[in-house]
Design a protein around this motif. Structure first.
Motif, short mmCIF file in Angstrom:
data_model
loop_
_atom_site.label_atom_id
_atom_site.label_comp_id
_atom_site.label_asym_id
_atom_site.label_seq_id
_atom_site.Cartn_x
_atom_site.Cartn_y
_atom_site.Cartn_z
N ASP A 203 139.33 14.40 12.45
CA ASP A 203 139.00 13.14 13.13
C ASP A 203 138.85 12.00 12.13
OD1 ASP A 203 138.96 14.71 15.31
OD2 ASP A 203 136.80 14.61 15.67
N PHE B 95 139.78 13.63 19.51
CA PHE B 95 139.68 12.29 18.96
C PHE B 95 141.03 11.79 18.41
CE2 PHE B 95 138.65 9.55 15.28
CZ PHE B 95 137.93 8.56 15.93
N VAL B 96 141.72 12.67 17.68
CA VAL B 96 143.01 12.28 17.09
C VAL B 96 143.98 11.83 18.18
CG1 VAL B 96 144.96 13.07 15.72
CG2 VAL B 96 142.68 13.92 15.21
#
Lengths: 218, 102
Positions: free
Chosen positions: A4, B82-83
């Motif tokens: 992330d 999230f990515v």
């Protein structure tokens, strides 16, 4: 978590390259660009400063505008505290410097204190290194990538912050505060200098005040 | 740009960053107050998201960026990684611009 943070850093590279290139085009020497990225370390304030230089702004104007834009870091620091930075003196000294919107959001998105600390330091350190290297590269080589908007990076950052803030919206009160805060900032933006509208969003806290319960009408 | 501006801005920004955690350690923060401090951060983040998503300076930014953020928001709400959220938001805005929609 590492993946992330990596995604965030990839987006930051494009913005950093662009900052270096734009600052050079505005006439800043490499030394000033490097020092600004290392010691001011605030993307928004750095772009604002370069914009003011191009527009012939005075040093005082640059300082005041930049500090106003960065004032939100104080309430952010109040929210995360030493529990997240770590109690050791060096952690507080260095940890404060890598406080950004993203490191705070990443930390607040975690449930327990240990993960919170890890998220804060990982995001903070990775973004700091990324920002400094990419803005220096951009200053030296220019940004072959051109305008970050071309790649939608301008949409990536608010989307990233939103994804990180969503887990904190656990109850009706926090949702009301978030919507209220955003609404205040949006309404105030056309009338106030940059930075102030976001600070005014703190008025959104009024939505967290206990609501007196109304008696049912008969 | 004058060096004075860079140095004062740097020192001032560091002071703003340093002050928060120091203040918090000097006062006794009850759980209720702690919750308000977290809510304050949420209000600020929401304001940053809202203004960054919709405005360029003081003007409406156009369709592409808010559309990208909206796609990201839906994916984040559906709990996608999230990515995926970040890439989808960027891709949506970039493709719309490629299609001539600003």
């Amino acid at each position: 978590m590492v993946r992330d943070v990596g995604a965030l850093c990839a987006a930051a590279v494009v913005v950093g390259l662009s900052f270096g290139a734009i600052a050079t085009a505005a006439g800043l020497p490499l030394s000033q660009i490097v020092v600004m990225s290392a010691f001011v370390y605030a993307g928004g304030a750095q772009f604002l400063a370069v914009g003011l230089v191009s527009a012939g702004g005075t040093a005082l104007a640059i300082i005041l505008a930049g500090l106003l834009l960065n004032a939100r870091h104080l309430p952010f620091g109040l929210a995360i505290g030493n529990e997240t930075l770590g109690e050791a003196r060096w952690r507080r000294i260095i940890g404060s410097h890598i406080l950004t919107d993203e490191s705070v959001a990443f930390a607040l998105a975690q449930d327990d204190p240990a993960r919170r600390r890890r998220a804060y330091w990982l995001t903070g350190a990775a973004l700091y290194i990324t920002w400094n290297i990419s803005s220096t590269l951009g200053a030296i080589a220019g940004s072959a990538l051109g305008d970050p908007d071309r790649y939608g990076i301008d949409a990536a950052f608010p989307a990233a912050l939103l994804a990180l803030t969503l887990p904190s919206l656990k109850d009706k009160v926090s949702v009301r505060v978030a919507i209220g805060g955003a609404a205040v900032a949006l309404v105030a933006t056309p009338f106030l200098p940059a930075g102030l509208p976001v600070l005014l969003a703190l008025l959104g806290l009024a939505f967290a005040l206990p609501v007196p319960s109304r008696k049912k009408a008969k | 740009m004058s060096w004075i501006a860079i140095i004062v801005l740097g020192v001032g920004t560091y002071a703003l960053r340093f002050a928060g955690p120091v203040l918090r350690s000097r006062i006794t923060v009850s759980p209720a107050v702690g919750r308000y401090l977290t809510l304050a951060a949420i209000a600020l983040l929401a304001a940053l998201i809202g203004t960054a998503a919709l405005l360029n300076g003081t003007e409406f930014v156009g369709i592409a960026r808010p559309a990208g953020v909206a796609v990201g928001a839906v994916l984040a709400w559906r709990k996608l990684p999230f990515v995926v959220v970040v890439v989808a938001a960027a891709l949506t805005a970039a493709l719309l611009r490629l299609a001539g929609i600003q």
